[in-house]
Design a protein around this motif. Structure first.
Motif, PDB file in Angstrom:
ATOM      1  N   TYR A  32       0.813  -1.213   0.000  1.00  0.00           N
ATOM      2  CA  TYR A  32       0.000   0.000   0.000  1.00  0.00           C
ATOM      3  C   TYR A  32       0.855   1.275   0.000  1.00  0.00           C
ATOM      4  CZ  TYR A  32      -4.305  -2.530   0.983  1.00  0.00           C
ATOM      5  OH  TYR A  32      -5.398  -3.353   0.898  1.00  0.00           O
ATOM      6  N   TYR A  33       0.371   2.259  -0.722  1.00  0.00           N
ATOM      7  CA  TYR A  33       0.832   3.627  -0.543  1.00  0.00           C
ATOM      8  C   TYR A  33       0.085   4.160   0.685  1.00  0.00           C
ATOM      9  CZ  TYR A  33       2.604   3.294  -5.295  1.00  0.00           C
ATOM     10  OH  TYR A  33       3.271   2.907  -6.420  1.00  0.00           O
ATOM     11  N   MET A  34       0.824   4.765   1.583  1.00  0.00           N
ATOM     12  CA  MET A  34       0.189   5.244   2.811  1.00  0.00           C
ATOM     13  C   MET A  34       0.605   6.681   3.074  1.00  0.00           C
ATOM     14  SD  MET A  34       0.365   1.931   5.286  1.00  0.00           S
ATOM     15  CE  MET A  34      -0.970   2.598   6.310  1.00  0.00           C
ATOM     16  N   GLY A  35      -0.267   7.386   3.767  1.00  0.00           N
ATOM     17  CA  GLY A  35       0.049   8.783   3.998  1.00  0.00           C
ATOM     18  C   GLY A  35      -0.639   9.358   5.219  1.00  0.00           C
ATOM     19  N   TRP A  36      -0.141  10.496   5.612  1.00  0.00           N
ATOM     20  CA  TRP A  36      -0.739  11.302   6.684  1.00  0.00           C
ATOM     21  C   TRP A  36      -1.279  12.591   6.076  1.00  0.00           C
ATOM     22  CZ3 TRP A  36      -1.527   9.564  11.480  1.00  0.00           C
ATOM     23  CH2 TRP A  36      -0.777   8.470  11.920  1.00  0.00           C
ATOM     24  N   GLU A  46      -5.120  18.684   4.051  1.00  0.00           N
ATOM     25  CA  GLU A  46      -3.775  18.921   3.528  1.00  0.00           C
ATOM     26  C   GLU A  46      -2.947  17.642   3.616  1.00  0.00           C
ATOM     27  OE1 GLU A  46      -1.090  22.664   4.345  1.00  0.00           O
ATOM     28  OE2 GLU A  46      -0.898  21.272   6.018  1.00  0.00           O
ATOM     29  N   ARG A  47      -2.266  17.355   2.552  1.00  0.00           N
ATOM     30  CA  ARG A  47      -1.382  16.185   2.515  1.00  0.00           C
ATOM     31  C   ARG A  47      -0.089  16.509   3.247  1.00  0.00           C
ATOM     32  NH1 ARG A  47      -1.543  16.057  -2.367  1.00  0.00           N
ATOM     33  NH2 ARG A  47       0.405  17.118  -2.852  1.00  0.00           N
ATOM     34  N   VAL A  48       0.266  15.711   4.228  1.00  0.00           N
ATOM     35  CA  VAL A  48       1.449  15.980   5.052  1.00  0.00           C
ATOM     36  C   VAL A  48       2.645  15.148   4.587  1.00  0.00           C
ATOM     37  CG1 VAL A  48       2.406  15.871   7.387  1.00  0.00           C
ATOM     38  CG2 VAL A  48       0.017  16.563   7.045  1.00  0.00           C
ATOM     39  N   ALA A  49       2.439  13.859   4.440  1.00  0.00           N
ATOM     40  CA  ALA A  49       3.546  12.979   4.051  1.00  0.00           C
ATOM     41  C   ALA A  49       2.984  11.709   3.428  1.00  0.00           C
ATOM     42  CB  ALA A  49       4.412  12.632   5.257  1.00  0.00           C
ATOM     43  N   CYS A  94      -4.657   9.151   8.939  1.00  0.00           N
ATOM     44  CA  CYS A  94      -3.849   8.280   8.096  1.00  0.00           C
ATOM     45  C   CYS A  94      -4.739   7.720   6.988  1.00  0.00           C
ATOM     46  CB  CYS A  94      -3.182   7.168   8.882  1.00  0.00           C
ATOM     47  SG  CYS A  94      -4.267   5.966   9.659  1.00  0.00           S
ATOM     48  N   ALA A  95      -4.122   7.392   5.888  1.00  0.00           N
ATOM     49  CA  ALA A  95      -4.846   6.906   4.727  1.00  0.00           C
ATOM     50  C   ALA A  95      -3.979   5.919   3.960  1.00  0.00           C
ATOM     51  CB  ALA A  95      -5.249   8.064   3.818  1.00  0.00           C
ATOM     52  N   ALA A  96      -4.634   5.063   3.197  1.00  0.00           N
ATOM     53  CA  ALA A  96      -3.910   4.057   2.424  1.00  0.00           C
ATOM     54  C   ALA A  96      -4.665   3.716   1.149  1.00  0.00           C
ATOM     55  CB  ALA A  96      -3.704   2.795   3.259  1.00  0.00           C
ATOM     56  N   ASP A  97      -3.901   3.380   0.130  1.00  0.00           N
ATOM     57  CA  ASP A  97      -4.491   2.935  -1.127  1.00  0.00           C
ATOM     58  C   ASP A  97      -3.474   2.081  -1.879  1.00  0.00           C
ATOM     59  OD1 ASP A  97      -7.132   4.105  -2.783  1.00  0.00           O
ATOM     60  OD2 ASP A  97      -5.594   3.141  -4.020  1.00  0.00           O
ATOM     61  N   LEU A  98      -3.986   1.165  -2.672  1.00  0.00           N
ATOM     62  CA  LEU A  98      -3.094   0.333  -3.481  1.00  0.00           C
ATOM     63  C   LEU A  98      -2.471   1.117  -4.631  1.00  0.00           C
ATOM     64  CD1 LEU A  98      -5.209  -2.925  -3.578  1.00  0.00           C
ATOM     65  CD2 LEU A  98      -3.016  -2.631  -2.427  1.00  0.00           C
ATOM     66  N   TRP A 104      -2.567  10.458  -3.254  1.00  0.00           N
ATOM     67  CA  TRP A 104      -2.019  11.800  -3.457  1.00  0.00           C
ATOM     68  C   TRP A 104      -3.137  12.829  -3.572  1.00  0.00           C
ATOM     69  CZ3 TRP A 104      -2.063  15.708  -7.065  1.00  0.00           C
ATOM     70  CH2 TRP A 104      -1.032  16.649  -6.980  1.00  0.00           C
ATOM     71  N   ARG A 105      -4.217  12.448  -4.231  1.00  0.00           N
ATOM     72  CA  ARG A 105      -5.349  13.353  -4.422  1.00  0.00           C
ATOM     73  C   ARG A 105      -6.232  13.485  -3.184  1.00  0.00           C
ATOM     74  NH1 ARG A 105      -6.576  14.905  -9.556  1.00  0.00           N
ATOM     75  NH2 ARG A 105      -5.395  13.939 -11.262  1.00  0.00           N
ATOM     76  N   GLY A 106      -5.964  12.657  -2.181  1.00  0.00           N
ATOM     77  CA  GLY A 106      -6.799  12.710  -0.984  1.00  0.00           C
ATOM     78  C   GLY A 106      -8.062  11.899  -1.103  1.00  0.00           C
ATOM     79  N   SER A 107      -8.070  10.954  -2.044  1.00  0.00           N
ATOM     80  CA  SER A 107      -9.250  10.112  -2.276  1.00  0.00           C
ATOM     81  C   SER A 107      -8.921   8.650  -2.034  1.00  0.00           C
ATOM     82  CB  SER A 107      -9.748  10.299  -3.706  1.00  0.00           C
ATOM     83  OG  SER A 107     -10.083  11.651  -3.947  1.00  0.00           O
TER      84      SER A 107
END
Length: 121
Positions: A32-36, A46-49, A94-98, A104-107
């Motif tokens: 997964y791509y993961m982000g905060w 806002e996308r942090v990392a 936190c968020a995750a997507d394959l 990146w788009r926040g979706s």
């Protein structure tokens, strides 16, 4: 179905540190791509990392570069936050997507419920 749960938020003074964790219900490290992300009431999220699968790459918002560090293990993603500023105050998700682009788009397909971070004197 992937489920995410954040923890580690709190109230600190400027210059102090906090560590956020995001525990996943499945192994996410290698797939997964993961982000905060963070959001303040009345403002856009806002996308942090972002961290790529296998931690092969990391990306940071300009405002947190050099202060925040994103990392991950099989089930958990972390955000080490140092030198916190009042403008870092927000609910952190936190968020995750394959796939990279939805994240990146926040979706992203999976989101945690959020944890509050407050930085004030």
């Amino acid at each position: 179905q992937l489920r995410l749960q954040e923890s580690g938020g709190g109230s600190v003074r400027p210059g102090e540190s906090l560590n956020l964790s995001c525990v996943a219900s499945v192994v996410t490290y290698s797939r997964y791509y993961m982000g905060w992300f963070r959001q303040v009431p009345g403002k856009e999220r806002e996308r942090v990392a972002i961290i790529w699968p296998g931690a092969v790459s990391r990306e940071y918002h300009n405002s947190v570069k050099g202060r925040f560090t994103i990392s991950s293990t099989d089930y958990t993603m972390y955000l080490q936050m140092r030198q916190l500023r009042p403008e870092d105050t927000a609910v952190y998700y936190c968020a995750a997507d394959l796939k990279y682009e939805p994240l990146w788009r926040g979706s992203a397909s999976a989101w945690g419920q959020g944890t509050q971070v407050t930085v004030s004197p």
